[in-house]
Design an enzyme around this catalytic site. Structure first.
Site, PDB file in Angstrom:
ATOM      1  N   TYR A  29      -2.735   5.495  35.156  1.00 38.03           N
ATOM      2  CA  TYR A  29      -3.318   4.597  34.155  1.00 38.03           C
ATOM      3  C   TYR A  29      -2.726   4.896  32.776  1.00 38.03           C
ATOM      4  CZ  TYR A  29      -6.745   2.608  30.944  1.00 38.03           C
ATOM      5  OH  TYR A  29      -7.351   1.930  29.908  1.00 38.03           O
ATOM      6  N   SER A  75     -39.715  -8.711  20.875  1.00 39.90           N
ATOM      7  CA  SER A  75     -40.047  -7.524  21.654  1.00 39.90           C
ATOM      8  C   SER A  75     -40.878  -7.928  22.865  1.00 39.90           C
ATOM      9  CB  SER A  75     -40.849  -6.538  20.800  1.00 39.90           C
ATOM     10  OG  SER A  75     -40.108  -6.140  19.677  1.00 39.90           O
ATOM     11  N   GLU A 106     -36.072  -5.481  36.641  1.00 36.82           N
ATOM     12  CA  GLU A 106     -34.893  -4.776  36.139  1.00 36.82           C
ATOM     13  C   GLU A 106     -35.287  -3.409  35.582  1.00 36.82           C
ATOM     14  OE1 GLU A 106     -32.553  -8.743  34.437  1.00 36.82           O
ATOM     15  OE2 GLU A 106     -33.550  -7.381  33.050  1.00 36.82           O
ATOM     16  N   LYS A 108     -35.594  -0.769  32.686  1.00 27.63           N
ATOM     17  CA  LYS A 108     -35.696  -0.785  31.223  1.00 27.63           C
ATOM     18  C   LYS A 108     -34.916   0.426  30.696  1.00 27.63           C
ATOM     19  CE  LYS A 108     -38.938  -1.307  27.387  1.00 27.63           C
ATOM     20  NZ  LYS A 108     -38.368  -0.246  26.541  1.00 27.63           N
ATOM     21  N   ARG A 129     -29.940  -5.245  17.268  1.00 27.46           N
ATOM     22  CA  ARG A 129     -31.121  -6.109  17.237  1.00 27.46           C
ATOM     23  C   ARG A 129     -31.716  -6.185  15.833  1.00 27.46           C
ATOM     24  NH1 ARG A 129     -36.556  -5.671  17.272  1.00 27.46           N
ATOM     25  NH2 ARG A 129     -37.735  -7.305  18.352  1.00 27.46           N
ATOM     26  N   TYR A 215     -27.870  -7.606  30.460  1.00 32.27           N
ATOM     27  CA  TYR A 215     -29.069  -8.008  31.210  1.00 32.27           C
ATOM     28  C   TYR A 215     -29.613  -9.384  30.834  1.00 32.27           C
ATOM     29  CZ  TYR A 215     -31.457  -6.189  27.042  1.00 32.27           C
ATOM     30  OH  TYR A 215     -31.858  -5.936  25.758  1.00 32.27           O
ATOM     31  N   LYS A 302     -44.370   0.229  31.371  1.00 34.00           N
ATOM     32  CA  LYS A 302     -43.963   1.521  30.812  1.00 34.00           C
ATOM     33  C   LYS A 302     -44.397   2.648  31.747  1.00 34.00           C
ATOM     34  CE  LYS A 302     -42.178   1.849  27.386  1.00 34.00           C
ATOM     35  NZ  LYS A 302     -42.543   1.858  25.970  1.00 34.00           N
ATOM     36  N   CYS A 396     -45.306  39.149   8.385  1.00 34.12           N
ATOM     37  CA  CYS A 396     -44.169  38.366   8.872  1.00 34.12           C
ATOM     38  C   CYS A 396     -43.412  39.156   9.936  1.00 34.12           C
ATOM     39  CB  CYS A 396     -43.235  38.033   7.702  1.00 34.12           C
ATOM     40  SG  CYS A 396     -41.702  37.205   8.211  1.00 34.12           S
ATOM     41  N   CYS A 399     -39.706  40.021   8.190  1.00 35.67           N
ATOM     42  CA  CYS A 399     -39.535  40.897   7.028  1.00 35.67           C
ATOM     43  C   CYS A 399     -40.723  41.823   6.778  1.00 35.67           C
ATOM     44  CB  CYS A 399     -39.266  40.069   5.778  1.00 35.67           C
ATOM     45  SG  CYS A 399     -40.720  39.152   5.191  1.00 35.67           S
ATOM     46  N   CYS A 420     -37.361  37.239   2.229  1.00 38.48           N
ATOM     47  CA  CYS A 420     -37.488  37.142   3.686  1.00 38.48           C
ATOM     48  C   CYS A 420     -36.178  36.643   4.297  1.00 38.48           C
ATOM     49  CB  CYS A 420     -38.629  36.206   4.065  1.00 38.48           C
ATOM     50  SG  CYS A 420     -38.818  36.007   5.857  1.00 38.48           S
TER      51      CYS A 420
END
Length: 657
Positions: A29, A75, A106, A108, A129, A215, A302, A396, A399, A420
């Protein structure tokens, strides 16, 4: 001859990128492409825009032009269970006056929607979009996608819709390469794909292994296409890689497929976050029409968040650039939503107490928004008495400095601000990060070496480095050292709002950096601002104002800024008039609760880039309250004031994401 060679190359691209069934080797190729490049170089008058050699070309853009869509990109409404799917079908049956309706199911795909335009069979435009009405012209970036045909078999005019994505395997390779270059890995394939398409330089998009599945056929000058399945078959004939789809005669078949893919989604080579159900008959779609937001002839099922059981082996503490101590659960590794999870943030002490999380507990975890690992609940009936209650440290862990929890804050902080090591390290990492000074090649590994060898003390010292200082470091050669120094020098000219954000002023994110730039135009002006003056700015409340004033009064910070100025870092910016149309111009947003898909700063940046404003306090003048997990009192106040309340999904929809 040259046209025959182009057709031969197009054929092999189709076999490789669309059918995944190559007939020649990569080397063969490459030889064909080299031959075509040579012929076109010798005969430049024969070069055409749809030639395989023209996928990547031209100089980087300064900005994206706006594109008004011929039809609004609405949407989809969402369904989360069988009942809501049946409700959708019943609405369709009622409006259509018949139950004899064929549906198409289909995948999503979790990517970025794109609208493609072909004129007389040639690809001429690609757009995002956007807000559904106006998108951005990303023609050159989409042209780089190898599975996209630049020329169709028929000389037809088409407008169609597809989803740009990055396959899981390619995503892993991209992140491995970024880690090798000490760059921050991408959070997920969707963000990587969206960020790649919105690169101003098409060459960057070309490096990201983008793919596209088509799609929807939106408009066409053809006859004999009466159904969605016929449209998809036509697109396959024209050389497109088309989304998986299956016909169903009734809603029961649809529900079975939704259940099947809920279980089998991880088997796919790319991420999907649901299933789309559409009416197959195109004339019936026109008859059913749309609401203001969504078509009545389609819905998205969903997937529920995947839950897995694991064990909390330990809880460790990390110290951030502002001294915040963040507890993180070390988990028994478990596969969830396509990746191995071994850690989950626990946010703060209050969150641990609220969920009664203990070391040794069996817990249910999920990926919030399919991205961030999160402990959902403790399985208390599995406790055997060996579990240990976690206590936030008094000092801490880095430190040894005193740890304090101020006022009504949920966060514990190390009070050793100036010394620190963890805060200094995180502050430098923040300074060089992509949204700040964007210093390519300076990542955590290099920063650790620079600190360990006392080559730098703070981020301003980066500008005092030279190639000879870098060469003794691990994994640094002549070329990489030169590249690092060049990247550091280039960062001196970054925009002022980036510098303000990079300084690491507590509570000042990228969005607030832009606001401060618009008002003050220089570091000198900002450093002289009083708290009262700052609070007059809509987007800045008392907490942010006090933090800004404190930062510039601190002697150590003044010294760092002096070093930046002496190094030649740009400290001011002229006022620029922006005439670009902004869909959320002057709309005021307030955020509350924990967002799943975005950090708070990322969400603010999205609003500001669309012309909106972000404030910390809620009032009757607020246009939107965006609500995440555990929203608190602002949720109730917004309801009382009549402020529109958005969840993350509504926020995405408003921004056209």
């Amino acid at each position: 001859m040259i046209n025959n060679l182009r057709e031969e190359i197009r054929y092999h691209e189709y076999r490789y990128y669309v059918l995944d069934s190559p007939e020649i080797s990569d080397a063969e190729y490459d030889q064909l492409m080299k031959k075509l490049e040579r012929l076109e170089k010798e005969n430049p008058e024969l070069i055409t825009v749809d030639s395989p050699t023209q996928r990547v070309g031209g100089e980087p853009l300064e900005s994206f032009a706006k594109v008004e869509h011929s039809t609004p990109m609405l949407s989809l409404s969402n369904a989360f269970n069988d009942g809501e799917l049946r409700d959708f079908a019943n609405r369709v049956y009622k409006l259509a006056g018949t139950r004899e309706i064929e549906f198409i199911v289909e995948h999503k795909i979790d990517g970025l929607s794109a609208i493609l335009t072909y004129e007389r069979g040639r690809y001429v435009q690609g757009a995002t979009r956007g807000n559904g009405i106006i998108g951005e012209d990303v023609t050159e970036n989409i042209r780089t996608i190898r599975s996209l045909p630049l020329r169709l078999k028929k000389d037809v005019n088409l407008e169609l819709r597809g989803e740009v994505y990055i396959a899981k395997g390619d995503f892993e390779k991209i992140n491995e390469q970024r880690l090798d270059r000490d760059e921050e890995p991408f959070a997920n394939p969707r963000n990587a794909a969206a960020g790649s398409i919105r690169q101003l330089d098409p060459r960057i998009a070309a490096e990201r292994s983008l793919s596209i599945l088509v799609y929807d056929l939106l408009s066409y000058d053809l006859e004999g296409i009466d159904t969605h399945s016929q449209a998809l078959n036509f697109l396959i004939e024209q050389g497109f890689k088309v989304n998986w789809h299956q016909k169903c005669d009734n809603i029961d078949e649809v529900i079975e497929l939704c259940k099947q893919w809920t279980e089998e989604r991880d088997k796919l080579p790319f991420e999907i976050d649901g299933i789309v159900i559409k009416v197959n008959n195109l004339a019936l779609r026109q008859e059913l029409g749309s609401t203001a937001k969504s078509p009545r002839w389609a819905i998205a099922f969903k997937f529920p968040a995947q839950l897995k059981t694991t064990v909390i082996k330990d809880i460790i503490i990390s110290v951030g650039r502002t001294g915040a101590l963040t507890p993180t659960a070390l988990l028994q590794a478990v596969e969830i939503a396509g990746s191995t999870v071994s850690r989950a943030t626990l946010h703060n002490e209050d969150e641990i107490k609220r969920k009664d999380i203990r070391i040794g507990d069996h817990v249910l975890i999920k990926k919030a928004g399919d991205v961030i690992p999160k402990v959902v609940k403790v399985i208390k009936n599995k406790r055997n008495g060996s579990e240990r209650i976690f206590q936030m440290p008094d000092s801490c862990p880095v430190c040894g400095g005193e740890v304090a929890r101020e006022g009504d804050e949920a966060v514990h902080r190390c009070t050793n601000v100036t010394s620190c090591p963890a805060q200094r390290r995180e502050g430098i990492i923040h300074f060089v990060s992509r949204n700040a000074m964007n210093i390519d090649g300076v990542g955590p590994a290099l920063i650790d070496q620079l600190l360990d060898r006392d080559l730098i003390e703070d981020y301003a010292d980066l500008y005092g480095l030279n190639k000879d200082m870098l060469l003794p470091l691990d994994r640094i050669g002549e070329k990489s050292a030169a590249n690092v120094i060049e990247a550091i020098q280039m960062s001196k000219q970054r925009s002022l709002h980036r510098l303000i954000f990079a300084l690491g002023i507590r509570h000042v994110g990228a969005g607030v950096g832009r606001v401060l730039t618009e008002h003050y135009h220089s570091i000198s002006n900002l450093s002289r601002a009083t708290q009262e003056e700052l609070e007059q700015i809509d987007e800045i409340g008392p907490v942010i104002a006090a933090s800004i004033v404190y930062f510039f009064k601190e002697i150590r910070n003044q010294r760092v800024i002096d070093k930046l100025r002496a190094a030649g870092v740009k400290m001011e910016e002229k006022k620029v008039v922006d005439n670009q149309e902004k869909p959320l111009q002057d709309k005021k947003f307030v955020f509350t609760g924990g967002l799943e898909k975005y950090t708070r700063n990322e969400a603010k940046e999205l609003v500001l880039s669309a012309g909106g404003k972000v404030t910390s306090s809620l009032s009757k003048n607020t246009d939107y309250l965006v609500v995440g997990d555990n929203p608190g009192s602002k949720f109730e106040k917004a309801s009382e004031l009549g402020v529109e309340i958005l969840n993350e999904e509504g926020f995405d929809e408003l921004l056209g994401l």
